[in-house]
Enzyme design. Structure first.
Site, short mmCIF file in Angstrom:
data_model
loop_
_atom_site.label_atom_id
_atom_site.label_comp_id
_atom_site.label_asym_id
_atom_site.label_seq_id
_atom_site.Cartn_x
_atom_site.Cartn_y
_atom_site.Cartn_z
CD GLU A 79 -3.07 1.03 2.12
OE1 GLU A 79 -2.93 0.80 3.21
OE2 GLU A 79 -4.12 1.62 1.78
CB SER A 138 -5.48 1.35 5.38
OG SER A 138 -4.13 1.95 5.26
CG ASP A 167 8.63 11.30 -3.18
OD1 ASP A 167 7.63 11.03 -3.82
OD2 ASP A 167 9.05 12.43 -3.13
CD GLN A 168 2.09 8.30 -4.80
OE1 GLN A 168 1.59 8.81 -3.94
NE2 GLN A 168 1.57 7.44 -5.66
CG HIS A 206 -4.75 11.10 -2.50
ND1 HIS A 206 -4.63 9.92 -2.47
CD2 HIS A 206 -5.14 11.51 -1.29
CE1 HIS A 206 -5.00 9.44 -1.34
NE2 HIS A 206 -5.20 10.33 -0.43
CD GLU A 249 -7.71 3.32 -1.29
OE1 GLU A 249 -7.42 4.36 -0.57
OE2 GLU A 249 -8.31 2.21 -0.91
C1 LIG Z 1 -4.51 9.35 3.28
S1 LIG Z 1 -3.11 9.07 4.04
C2 LIG Z 1 -2.94 7.25 3.94
C3 LIG Z 1 -3.98 6.63 4.68
C4 LIG Z 1 -4.05 5.07 5.05
N1 LIG Z 1 -3.80 4.42 3.85
C5 LIG Z 1 -5.18 4.62 5.58
O1 LIG Z 1 -6.23 4.21 4.93
O2 LIG Z 1 -5.35 4.51 6.74
C6 LIG Z 1 -1.71 9.53 2.68
C7 LIG Z 1 -0.33 9.09 2.97
O3 LIG Z 1 0.63 9.24 1.89
C8 LIG Z 1 1.62 9.85 2.16
N2 LIG Z 1 2.23 10.53 1.03
C9 LIG Z 1 1.94 11.88 0.60
N3 LIG Z 1 2.86 12.16 -0.62
C10 LIG Z 1 3.63 10.85 -0.74
C11 LIG Z 1 4.39 10.58 -1.84
N4 LIG Z 1 4.85 11.36 -2.69
N5 LIG Z 1 4.92 9.17 -1.67
C12 LIG Z 1 4.80 8.37 -0.60
N6 LIG Z 1 3.81 8.76 0.31
C13 LIG Z 1 3.39 9.94 0.23
C14 LIG Z 1 1.55 10.64 3.23
O4 LIG Z 1 2.61 10.88 4.18
C15 LIG Z 1 0.39 10.29 4.01
O5 LIG Z 1 0.68 9.34 5.34
#
Ligand SMILES: C[S@@+](CC[C@H](N)C(=O)[O-])C[C@H]1O[C@@H](n2cnc3c(N)ncnc32)[C@H](O)[C@@H]1O
Length: 217
Positions: free
Chosen positions: A42, A50, A84-85, A110, A136
């Protein structure tokens, strides 16, 4: 009796069901994997709701999560890796570490550009044949380009338009558009897209000459 996807999400407090309603779509793809031993990834840890839920829903899974902000090991089968994605080298590193995955869920930045680039890389390089890839929070594709999340603007790239050729790729036998990604199915639910990859059996089955070739241009 095993708890349902909805119950486990509710227990863990994840917005997957508290807000998004993903329980209307995911179980028909995921229930069959509950007794399987497989690897999943994930993207996006958040506060870990999650991650907790996935490890309970799939008791035999080897769960990996990447997050730009978090690194942690919860147990031998639940690992959070800082990555970092939006960086291809991070996606390559994680692919090298995990090897292959049967299920990938993008709940990370997102950002539409990241959603697309991450999909293109991981679907080809990490997802197994017959695997499931879920994107998502595609709601950001309907936002103004100067709207932002996690300190970045969503920009004007649009994932929905960029994958609009997927139905033609699936129907390559008739459309002549190469199915280079080996996509089997694409399902749209509210705020999510579920894309499956062809099994080897499907790939062999559909690798054939079209019986009505004379009617195509
Ligand atoms: C909506 S939260 C995830 C919630 C979790 N999956 C849940 O359902 O409980 C989004 C996460 O994506 C991470 N995020 C933001 N930009 C990112 C990136 N470029 N690469 C990886 N993770 C990132 C943020 O730090 C945050 O913790």
């Amino acid at each position: 009796m095993k708890k349902s996807f909805y119950e486990l999400c509710k227990d863990a407090g994840t917005d997957k069901v508290m807000h998004h309603g993903y329980h209307f779509f995911y179980p028909s793809f995921l229930e069959k994997l509950r007794n399987e031993k497989f690897t999943m990834l994930e993207i996006g840890y958040g506060s870990g709701e999650s991650a907790k839920m996935w490890c309970e829903y799939f008791p035999y899974t080897s769960f990996f999560c990447i997050d730009i902000d978090t690194e942690a090991v919860h147990s031998e089968r639940c690992r959070i890796i800082k990555a970092d994605q939006s960086k291809k080298e991070d996606l390559q590193k994680i692919t090298g570490k995990i090897g292959s995955a049967k299920l990938i869920i993008d709940d990370g930045s997102h950002n539409p550009r990241h959603q697309f680039d991450t999909f293109m890389y991981l679907f080809e390089n990490l997802l197994e044949e017959g695997g499931i890839y879920i994107i998502e929070d595609i709601e950001t594709n309907y936002w103004k380009p100067n709207a932002g999340l996690y300190g970045r603007f969503v920009g004007d790239f649009n994932l929905m338009k960029s994958i609009s050729s997927f139905p033609d790729m699936i129907n390559h036998e008739f459309s002549k558009i190469q199915n280079t990604l080996k996509i089997s199915t694409v399902t749209y639910g509210q705020n999510c897209i579920i894309i499956t990859k062809r099994t080897l059996e499907e790939q062999l089955y559909f690798d054939r000459k079209y019986r009505f070739e004379i009617f195509t241009s």
